[in-house]
Design a protein around this motif. Structure first.
Motif: not given
Length: 433
Positions: A65-74, A104-106, A158-164, A166-172
């Motif tokens: 879960t953590l790695l999915v978030f970091f990978a997508v966020a990166s 961007v989140v969409g 769900s984890i992939t969508l939530i991580a994506s 969240g990462a998109a929201f923080l990036a933008v």
């Protein structure tokens, strides 16, 4: 804005390829291990097999879960930064920051959904292979059949969508804030992680050599220390650059470029530090434990085999994800520097000089990440080795370190040079335009 997001994906699908790959791998790994929950929940599964399957799914699922978030966020952070002109144009056209965030989140959610759906079949096959590994080692009964059910499917999607999202929201959010000064939350969190990591590592001396939880505290200590260093990566990189005695045009230009882009390269350095610390700490401590068991003449218990399998699996997952993050981030960041390379060529630099500059930058990044990652790992390895074997340094030698360093260098320097060489094929006038 959702319609605009879908049009953006259709017109420039190559831009979202890195995000799609990260989401696909994240969903595949998450569903593969969470399918062990479905397998353990079947009727007729014995207690020991159920415990092994549940523990494996819990530990690796959390890391996944953590790695999915970091990978997508990166990947999304690099994507959003490269679209600064487009974002500014939308704002000048009347779009509010909230509308840009929704766009961007969409985009991220749509791409992540495609990646998660595409990962279902590979996850099914991966779950079967993983179960066979546990059965071949005697950790799970041969009568247990693999099951891919609602837990694996729902958790992966769900984890992939939530991580994506969240990462998109923080990036933008970072992009739309402009150059406003960041709060102190990141610094406070970094020092808190360093303090807790040091406390966890030193608490290893409170255990005895035969305690089952002996490896947990130094491992968590190394991870927390690496997280602290990773959060401070822009400062650490600038501190290293201030002390580098590099000379020559390529060296001077590499240091200047890195100092100017230190904040943008934080994601790359963060990945390197985490990869180095977790890999070195896990592999060295597992080697020390295996040698200690062999020297005592004892036979590994099922729990010890489970721990060894989990450790090696976690390291394998981290290697895959870090390589994906590094390659994606460095490819996007280097290909985006086409105009800079073109201007250097028009100013008189040869393609070889530009490549030497890029290679020097990659070498500095790799060395910095390896140094602080190894420092965090040693903070956990040394206490564990002292308690487990009464010896200060581990006897595994430098082979593990060289393997980790080779992977990090190949991913960082190799990707940077290959991408720069590809960009430099275009005429200098075209690049600088």
């Amino acid at each position: 804005m959702f319609v605009l997001a879908m049009r953006s994906i259709r017109r420039r699908p190559g831009r979202f390829l890195a995000t799609l790959l990260a989401a696909f791998l994240g969903a595949a790994i998450t569903m593969t291990f969470n399918s062990l929950y479905d397998t353990a929940g079947q009727a007729g599964v014995d207690a020991r097999s159920e415990e092994t399957l549940t523990t494996s799914a819990s530990v690796v699922g959390g890391y996944g879960t953590l790695l999915v978030f970091f990978a997508v966020a990166s990947t999304l952070t690099v994507n959003v930064r490269q679209r600064a002109g487009e974002v500014e144009l939308l704002r000048c056209s009347g779009a509010t920051p909230a509308q840009i965030k929704r766009m961007v989140v969409g985009e991220a959610v749509a791409v992540a959904l495609v990646g998660a759906v595409a990962a279902i079949v590979p996850a099914m096959l991966g779950g079967r292979v993983l179960l066979d590994v546990f059965q071949d080692s005697g950790q799970v009964a041969d009568s247990v059949d693999h099951s891919f059910g609602s837990v694996a499917l729902m958790s992966g999607v769900s984890i992939t969508l939530i991580a994506s999202a969240g990462a998109a929201f923080l990036a933008v959010r970072r992009a739309t804030r402009g150059d406003r000064r960041r709060g102190r939350a990141r610094t406070v969190l970094a020092y808190a992680a360093l303090g807790l990591g040091a406390l966890s590592a030193t608490s290893t001396f409170a255990f005895s050599a035969t305690d089952e939880a002996l490896m947990a505290t130094p491992a968590y200590g190394a991870i927390l220390l690496s997280v602290g260093f990773a959060l401070l990566s822009p400062r650490l990189l600038k501190g290293v650059l201030d002390r580098l005695p590099l000379t020559g045009a390529s060296g001077w230009l590499a240091v200047r470029n890195l100092r100017r882009r230190a904040d943008h390269l934080a994601g790359v350095l963060m990945s390197l530090i985490l990869f180095t610390a977790v890999s070195l700490a896990t592999l060295y401590m597992q080697g020390v434990d295996s040698d200690a068991v062999e020297a005592s003449g004892a036979v590994k218990t099922v729990d010890a085999k489970n721990l060894e399998t989990l450790n090696l699996t976690v390291v394998g997952i981290i290697v895959v994800f870090v390589c994906v993050m590094l390659v994606n981030s460095l490819y996007a960041a280097t290909s985006y520097r086409g105009r800079e390379f073109g201007q250097q060529r028009l100013a008189g630099a040869t393609p070889g000089q530009v490549l030497r500059t890029v290679g020097t930058e990659g070498l500095i990044l790799t060395a910095t990440g390896l140094f602080f990652g190894a420092l965090a790992a040693l903070a956990g390895i040394i206490p564990y080795t002292v308690v487990r074997t009464d010896s200060v340094p581990p006897h595994q030698g430098l082979g593990i370190w060289w393997a980790v360093a080779s992977i990090a260098a190949a991913a960082t320097i190799g990707t940077s040079l290959a991408t720069a060489r590809r960009v430099l094929r275009a005429p200098a006038v075209t690049l600088a335009a």
